[in-house]
Write a protein that holds these residues in place. Sequence first.
Motif, PDB file in Angstrom:
ATOM      1  N   ARG A  92       0.854  -1.190   0.000  1.00  0.00           N
ATOM      2  CA  ARG A  92       0.000   0.000   0.000  1.00  0.00           C
ATOM      3  C   ARG A  92       0.895   1.247   0.000  1.00  0.00           C
ATOM      4  O   ARG A  92       2.018   1.214   0.509  1.00  0.00           O
ATOM      5  N   ARG A  95      -3.672   0.459   8.606  1.00  0.00           N
ATOM      6  CA  ARG A  95      -4.596  -0.581   9.064  1.00  0.00           C
ATOM      7  C   ARG A  95      -6.069  -0.251   8.812  1.00  0.00           C
ATOM      8  O   ARG A  95      -6.956  -0.979   9.212  1.00  0.00           O
ATOM      9  N   LEU A  96      -6.310   0.876   8.149  1.00  0.00           N
ATOM     10  CA  LEU A  96      -7.693   1.243   7.842  1.00  0.00           C
ATOM     11  C   LEU A  96      -8.220   0.392   6.687  1.00  0.00           C
ATOM     12  O   LEU A  96      -7.561   0.255   5.662  1.00  0.00           O
ATOM     13  N   LYS A  97      -9.400  -0.162   6.859  1.00  0.00           N
ATOM     14  CA  LYS A  97     -10.004  -0.964   5.779  1.00  0.00           C
ATOM     15  C   LYS A  97     -10.676  -0.074   4.745  1.00  0.00           C
ATOM     16  O   LYS A  97     -10.793  -0.417   3.584  1.00  0.00           O
ATOM     17  N   ASP A  98     -11.149   1.101   5.182  1.00  0.00           N
ATOM     18  CA  ASP A  98     -11.755   2.058   4.252  1.00  0.00           C
ATOM     19  C   ASP A  98     -11.614   3.457   4.849  1.00  0.00           C
ATOM     20  O   ASP A  98     -11.126   3.623   5.963  1.00  0.00           O
TER      21      ASP A  98
END
Length: 416
Positions: A191, A254-257
């Motif tokens: 990412r 670590r954010l999914k969205d």
Amino acid sequence: MKKCMIIGGGAAGMFAAVTAASGGMKVSLWEKNEKLGKKLFITGKGRCNLTNNCETEALFQNVMTNSKFLYSAFYQFNSRDLMTFFETEGLRLKTERGNRVFPESDKSSDVIRTLERKLKQLGVSVELNRRAEKLIVEENICRGVIDSDGRREKADFVLIATGGLSYASTGSTGDGYHMAEEAGHTLAMPRPSLVPMETEEDWCRKLMGLSLRNVSVVLKKGKKKIYEDFGEMLFTHFGISGPLILSASAHCGRLKDFQDVTLTLDLKPALTAEQIDGRLLRIFEENKNKQFRNSLGGLLPNKMIPVIIELSKIDPYKQVNLVSKEERAGLGCLLKHLEIHIRGLRGFNEAIITGGGIKVKEVNPGTMESKIIKGLYFAGEILDVDALTGGFNLQIAWSTAWLAAKNMLEVMENEL
């Protein structure tokens, strides 16, 4: 004599080659570009922020992902060791704000030249325009590498130091990931990190080019605070950037969205809400016969005034002495809590580094050797470790490269 093959001629690859060759190993360094150190050349806006002149403990505090994995690497080769190496090789260094270390000349080319000179002096075989395609693995032992032309080259040790996916124009195109996965390794999803942010608000784009100093930001997902700091930021045609924002992005791994992710900007962190109100009262008193739109000159950058006026919902043509207490309080609140909604991060081409990479549980932290394939090593950005700005990511590259090379030398000595 044992032979080591290193894939990738960036910071980690060159430093591992120097360390291994210094210990008497035969070293072959493959780089798919036409020259070494292409990403190193643009690091720190071309000045090359080599490392951070801090205590070893502070190195860990600035690593965002898997800091414990770097325990052996940092304690066996820290920033002082790195500085000693370059100074011994004749490169004069200087330490700037935030303990950032640069070459005295402010030229990244001098860092690359120092490493190239050492590679030549040690007799390292540097093969430019040669791209590794596949690892030669027999009975879970890495025996060498096959290049993109199908040529095979045998080696006792292979080190992958091909970097991540950020700045693909420098050659970071994920080659190392593919080779490692083919050999049985797994990836933590790569990412972008240390990257600008895109915003929902159109007014951010109206402020394009405006840089703010001495402001503070709080990044939240819902009610949960993710990041808070003080410093400098920049408005762009897509949203926000600058040192504060790049560091904030590193906390988004670590954010999914990005649903309900907000950044609250304090334009006057040195003042309390009461002090802000007192200052507004004085400004309004001094400008009592002016229209509101002409009263904020001494308080905000000119480019920002129309935006703040619009967001305050106070009539810009209103006489300042007619602005109500409630309107003034709302304006004060805006200066202390300017909310921006984050849509997401920019892509790899604008990311300083790549988060994610080879999962560290599959790599021995004391040697950088694969736990899956004997004789295969990793160093630098290809690993699932990333840090904040300030020279910390380059120190990860130097330290992991040094540790990998030192272990190869130990193995070589034990087998002789």
